[in-house]
Design an enzyme around this catalytic site. Structure first.
Site, PDB file in Angstrom:
ATOM      1  N   GLU A  41      -0.188   5.844  -1.615  1.00 32.47           N
ATOM      2  CA  GLU A  41      -0.111   6.047  -2.987  1.00 32.47           C
ATOM      3  C   GLU A  41       0.387   7.703  -3.357  1.00 32.47           C
ATOM      4  OE1 GLU A  41      -2.614   3.247  -5.340  1.00 32.47           O
ATOM      5  OE2 GLU A  41      -3.992   4.485  -4.263  1.00 32.47           O
ATOM      6  N   GLU A  60      -9.002  -6.553  -6.808  1.00 33.19           N
ATOM      7  CA  GLU A  60      -8.220  -5.802  -6.020  1.00 33.19           C
ATOM      8  C   GLU A  60      -8.675  -5.262  -4.667  1.00 33.19           C
ATOM      9  OE1 GLU A  60      -4.378  -1.540  -6.210  1.00 33.19           O
ATOM     10  OE2 GLU A  60      -5.601  -2.718  -7.792  1.00 33.19           O
TER      11      GLU A  60
END
Length: 240
Positions: free
Chosen positions: A222, A129
């Site tokens: 986020e 990621e």
């Protein structure tokens, strides 16, 4: 008699949506609400919507409020659907533009970031990621090392990529390796550059294999806690 040329602006679904995994498709993009961690909250919600689409540039917004818990609750994001599932070695560039703003109420814990995933195979499970943080709001990256005060320790400091200076953090989230590029200071609310430069850095300097497949390319916010209104006035990402 001259013929008039009309420019067709494609109709887009601007309906707000708030379901945990609600999304809307826009050709090469999808807007995902993605409240993947909402069970960590004692209360809260998030609503996202497309506001406009012109050519390959999309505008969208999300309003969220979360109380309780210390984990990420949601990742409202624009996902690129075209050009992915190819090997990194086959990609020459990933030009992107992202203009955004966020108004916060009270204390907010969040970040604004590109979020990319690679795999050993096309459409396979996540191996790496790669996050590129344009803002760090009282939050912090995943890291294999922390100092005595509990702060993440960078793997590499003061890397110059695409006109900004970054610290690189690395660690595992329990499922895959996470590389996070964080600005050494401030935020970048108007980014224009080649996202592939960050992948190139990892290939050249951190041993990430160019035979990995890029399986996901997203960009959004986020949200962990607090109340915020996040607005993207213009976003585009293309894989060449």
């Amino acid at each position: 008699m001259s013929r008039m040329h009309k420019h067709h602006v494609r109709a887009v679904d601007t309906t707000p949506f708030s379901g945990q995994y609600d999304s809307v498709n826009l050709g090469q993009y999808s807007l995902l609400n993605n409240l993947w961690g909402e069970n960590d909250a004692t209360s809260g919600s998030q609503t996202s919507q497309i506001t406009s689409m012109k050519g390959s540039t999309v505008a969208w917004k999300t309003n969220w409020t979360w109380t309780g818990g210390n984990q990420v609750k949601s990742f409202a994001n624009i996902q690129l659907n075209t050009g992915i599932n190819q090997q990194l070695s086959a990609i020459s560039s990933m030009p992107s533009t992202w203009h955004w703003s966020q108004s916060n109420t009270g204390t907010v814990v969040a970040d604004v970031a590109y979020d990319l995933f690679t795999s050993n195979t096309a459409g396979g499970s996540n191996v790496n990621e790669i996050m590129i943080w344009l803002a760090n709001v009282n939050s912090g990256p995943i890291s294999a090392h922390y100092n005595a005060m509990g702060q993440a320790v960078p793997l590499v400091e003061n890397i110059s990529i695409e006109g900004h200076t970054w610290n690189l953090y690395a660690g595992s989230n329990g499922y895959n390796q996470v590389y996070s590029f964080l600005l050494t200071s401030g935020t970048v609310k108007s980014f224009k550059g080649d996202v592939y430069s960050f992948l190139s850095y990892l290939i050249k300097n951190e041993g990430m294999s160019s035979s990995q497949y890029l399986i996901t390319a997203q960009a959004g916010t986020e949200a962990t806690s607090g109340t915020a209104k996040f607005t993207t006035s213009a976003y585009s990402l293309t894989i060449n």
